[in-house]
Design a protein around this motif. Sequence first.
Motif, PDB file in Angstrom:
ATOM      1  N   GLY A 296      23.344  41.471  28.393  1.00  0.00           N
ATOM      2  CA  GLY A 296      24.416  41.588  27.416  1.00  0.00           C
ATOM      3  C   GLY A 296      25.449  42.636  27.745  1.00  0.00           C
ATOM      4  N   ASP A 297      25.100  43.576  28.642  1.00  0.00           N
ATOM      5  CA  ASP A 297      26.006  44.676  28.971  1.00  0.00           C
ATOM      6  C   ASP A 297      26.858  44.406  30.210  1.00  0.00           C
ATOM      7  N   TRP A 298      26.343  43.633  31.137  1.00  0.00           N
ATOM      8  CA  TRP A 298      27.025  43.440  32.414  1.00  0.00           C
ATOM      9  C   TRP A 298      28.063  42.332  32.342  1.00  0.00           C
ATOM     10  N   ARG A 299      29.105  42.461  33.158  1.00  0.00           N
ATOM     11  CA  ARG A 299      30.162  41.470  33.284  1.00  0.00           C
ATOM     12  C   ARG A 299      30.520  41.322  34.764  1.00  0.00           C
ATOM     13  N   ILE A 300      31.281  40.287  35.072  1.00  0.00           N
ATOM     14  CA  ILE A 300      31.726  40.052  36.446  1.00  0.00           C
ATOM     15  C   ILE A 300      33.238  39.932  36.460  1.00  0.00           C
ATOM     16  N   ALA A 301      33.872  40.649  37.390  1.00  0.00           N
ATOM     17  CA  ALA A 301      35.324  40.604  37.557  1.00  0.00           C
ATOM     18  C   ALA A 301      35.649  40.217  39.000  1.00  0.00           C
ATOM     19  N   PRO A 302      36.888  39.780  39.242  1.00  0.00           N
ATOM     20  CA  PRO A 302      37.279  39.491  40.628  1.00  0.00           C
ATOM     21  C   PRO A 302      37.094  40.708  41.512  1.00  0.00           C
ATOM     22  N   MET A 303      36.919  40.460  42.797  1.00  0.00           N
ATOM     23  CA  MET A 303      36.736  41.542  43.754  1.00  0.00           C
ATOM     24  C   MET A 303      37.906  42.509  43.686  1.00  0.00           C
ATOM     25  N   LEU A 304      37.614  43.789  43.777  1.00  0.00           N
ATOM     26  CA  LEU A 304      38.655  44.810  43.779  1.00  0.00           C
ATOM     27  C   LEU A 304      39.670  44.524  44.881  1.00  0.00           C
ATOM     28  N   SER A 305      40.927  44.762  44.589  1.00  0.00           N
ATOM     29  CA  SER A 305      41.983  44.492  45.568  1.00  0.00           C
ATOM     30  C   SER A 305      42.580  45.807  46.053  1.00  0.00           C
ATOM     31  N   TYR A 306      43.437  45.704  47.048  1.00  0.00           N
ATOM     32  CA  TYR A 306      44.151  46.883  47.548  1.00  0.00           C
ATOM     33  C   TYR A 306      45.495  47.056  46.848  1.00  0.00           C
ATOM     34  N   ASP A 307      46.151  45.924  46.550  1.00  0.00           N
ATOM     35  CA  ASP A 307      47.496  46.014  45.975  1.00  0.00           C
ATOM     36  C   ASP A 307      47.726  45.005  44.853  1.00  0.00           C
ATOM     37  N   GLY A 308      46.665  44.481  44.291  1.00  0.00           N
ATOM     38  CA  GLY A 308      46.792  43.493  43.227  1.00  0.00           C
ATOM     39  C   GLY A 308      46.750  42.066  43.711  1.00  0.00           C
ATOM     40  N   THR A 309      46.846  41.846  45.015  1.00  0.00           N
ATOM     41  CA  THR A 309      46.774  40.498  45.579  1.00  0.00           C
ATOM     42  C   THR A 309      45.318  40.084  45.741  1.00  0.00           C
ATOM     43  N   PRO A 310      44.917  38.922  45.176  1.00  0.00           N
ATOM     44  CA  PRO A 310      43.523  38.495  45.311  1.00  0.00           C
ATOM     45  C   PRO A 310      43.186  38.155  46.771  1.00  0.00           C
ATOM     46  N   VAL A 311      42.324  38.942  47.363  1.00  0.00           N
ATOM     47  CA  VAL A 311      41.847  38.712  48.723  1.00  0.00           C
ATOM     48  C   VAL A 311      40.349  38.989  48.717  1.00  0.00           C
ATOM     49  N   ASN A 312      39.589  38.104  49.364  1.00  0.00           N
ATOM     50  CA  ASN A 312      38.148  38.235  49.252  1.00  0.00           C
ATOM     51  C   ASN A 312      37.452  37.975  50.578  1.00  0.00           C
ATOM     52  N   ALA A 313      36.135  38.186  50.575  1.00  0.00           N
ATOM     53  CA  ALA A 313      35.288  37.950  51.734  1.00  0.00           C
ATOM     54  C   ALA A 313      33.949  37.430  51.239  1.00  0.00           C
ATOM     55  N   GLU A 314      33.135  36.984  52.168  1.00  0.00           N
ATOM     56  CA  GLU A 314      31.774  36.560  51.853  1.00  0.00           C
ATOM     57  C   GLU A 314      30.822  37.728  52.084  1.00  0.00           C
ATOM     58  N   ASN A 315      29.754  37.743  51.299  1.00  0.00           N
ATOM     59  CA  ASN A 315      28.702  38.734  51.488  1.00  0.00           C
ATOM     60  C   ASN A 315      27.375  37.987  51.470  1.00  0.00           C
ATOM     61  N   GLY A 316      26.816  37.754  52.664  1.00  0.00           N
ATOM     62  CA  GLY A 316      25.583  36.981  52.755  1.00  0.00           C
ATOM     63  C   GLY A 316      25.852  35.491  52.845  1.00  0.00           C
ATOM     64  N   GLY A 317      24.802  34.735  52.755  1.00  0.00           N
ATOM     65  CA  GLY A 317      24.897  33.278  52.844  1.00  0.00           C
ATOM     66  C   GLY A 317      24.203  32.744  54.085  1.00  0.00           C
ATOM     67  N   SER A 318      23.711  31.529  53.960  1.00  0.00           N
ATOM     68  CA  SER A 318      22.920  30.936  55.037  1.00  0.00           C
ATOM     69  C   SER A 318      23.275  29.473  55.266  1.00  0.00           C
ATOM     70  N   SER A 319      22.907  29.031  56.451  1.00  0.00           N
ATOM     71  CA  SER A 319      22.971  27.621  56.830  1.00  0.00           C
ATOM     72  C   SER A 319      21.563  27.140  57.127  1.00  0.00           C
ATOM     73  N   GLU A 320      21.425  25.845  57.365  1.00  0.00           N
ATOM     74  CA  GLU A 320      20.228  25.302  57.992  1.00  0.00           C
ATOM     75  C   GLU A 320      20.650  24.609  59.268  1.00  0.00           C
ATOM     76  N   ALA A 321      19.805  24.704  60.279  1.00  0.00           N
ATOM     77  CA  ALA A 321      20.129  24.169  61.603  1.00  0.00           C
ATOM     78  C   ALA A 321      18.934  23.415  62.171  1.00  0.00           C
ATOM     79  N   VAL A 322      19.216  22.617  63.207  1.00  0.00           N
ATOM     80  CA  VAL A 322      18.177  21.918  63.959  1.00  0.00           C
ATOM     81  C   VAL A 322      18.081  22.578  65.333  1.00  0.00           C
ATOM     82  N   PRO A 323      16.982  23.239  65.643  1.00  0.00           N
ATOM     83  CA  PRO A 323      16.864  23.881  66.955  1.00  0.00           C
ATOM     84  C   PRO A 323      16.959  22.874  68.094  1.00  0.00           C
ATOM     85  N   ALA A 324      17.416  23.344  69.253  1.00  0.00           N
ATOM     86  CA  ALA A 324      17.534  22.475  70.419  1.00  0.00           C
ATOM     87  C   ALA A 324      16.179  21.947  70.859  1.00  0.00           C
TER      88      ALA A 324
END
Length: 446
Positions: A296-324
């Motif tokens: 009830g206390d926590w919220r989510i906002a857009p990633m902090l910006s440098y100059d007000g322009t929305p710019v973002n990156a990924e943090n983590g994440g995975s794929s699945e692959a088929v080994p050779a």
Amino acid sequence: MKNHTMRRALAAGAGLALAGTLAACGGSEAGGGGGDGASADEIEAALQEGGELTYWTWTPQAEKQVEAFEAAYPNVEVNLVDTSGAADNNQALQNAIAAGDGVPDVVQIEYQSLLQFQLPGHLTDLTEFGFGELEDLYTPSTWGAVSQNDGIWGLPQDSGPMAFFYNEALFAEHGVDVPTTWDEYIEAGEALQKADPDVCIGNDTGDAGLATSLIWQAGGQPFRAEGEQVTIDLADEGTTRWADMYQRVLDAGILCDIPGWTDEWFAALNDGTIASITFGAWGPGILEGSVPDGAGDWRIAPMLSYDGTPVNAENGGSSEAVPADAPNKLLGAGFLKWLNTSDESIDEFMATGGFPATVKQLESEEFLGYESEYFGGQAINEVLVGGADSVVEGWQYLPWQSYANGIFADTVGQAWLGETTLTDGLAAWQAENVKYGTDQGFTVTE
């Protein structure tokens, strides 16, 4: 009998080096797995005929996904192996490849580690199976992560666009405005410390994964890899922009010296010692499951910006692959395709907090309209999906990113201890990576 219990894969050895140097590839192309392709109809026919395959993952949703897959394809038996986490998974895969035995048919690999296995030729190019037709299903950043060096080396499982998670009640209690820019973040951190010296706006003890994500978000492109040619420039404009800003954060002393993912960290989030976190879109599940006192206390906002322009990156994440060296590539490709394209599989993944990489699910009204009770009824996915839309394209990791992260503490990480500056630490990190990459057989330029 179908195996619906995740068996644990034990990885031998503590360290993780590049999965086979280029010199050890015996002249193979920087790719992998040639000549075993099939059409969509052939893949479907193989799934109907059936057989056995092995899937390595640490994803908690995997068991239910496998159950759903085996219900759809009752002639296929999936041996599900829990590899505990990314580091153990990579070590186990490296060991199996080196031994020439026990390589799975499908394996989860973090985006940052794909090149580590692809460049030495240890992954199958899924172009052979017609997977190039799937590009439009995924967000540009995640597709870009799996499709490099003229091939498709996996399918995206999830994404981690960054966002600003904050304890709204704590900010309100101390009369501090919630920041929207990095400058405001520093000001808010100082204001919180003034109001209560025991409260920190955040925590960071020198996490390499967070640092690279923040460099990405600042517009840095320090790593470029094309086959055996690697360029490292940890003094480019974006990286310098991050270093200058984050040095101010460190100098201000507004971060708690509490390592993430420790019992102390979870306790500090629960009791209000840490007021905010910047991490990926998978974060809601972490807070809901491990920080109950913050409901009830926590919220989510857009990633902090440098100059007000929305710019973002990924943090983590995975794929699945088929080994050779997968024993059954055809079944593996079929299972992989189902796993990361079928609505049934992705719904199971999302049911317990997985954040998808598929455009269809990200844009669905149900997903966007979900109101989280934990986050005070906020439609959190609207914020998180907005963050996915502003991820800077073109980021690349080093082909030996796991090793690079391992030496981060001894170079850049010294800045958190006051032993060096971030700028000097980045220079030291670059020098060590240039040496390592060269020793591994890459042509490294600065």
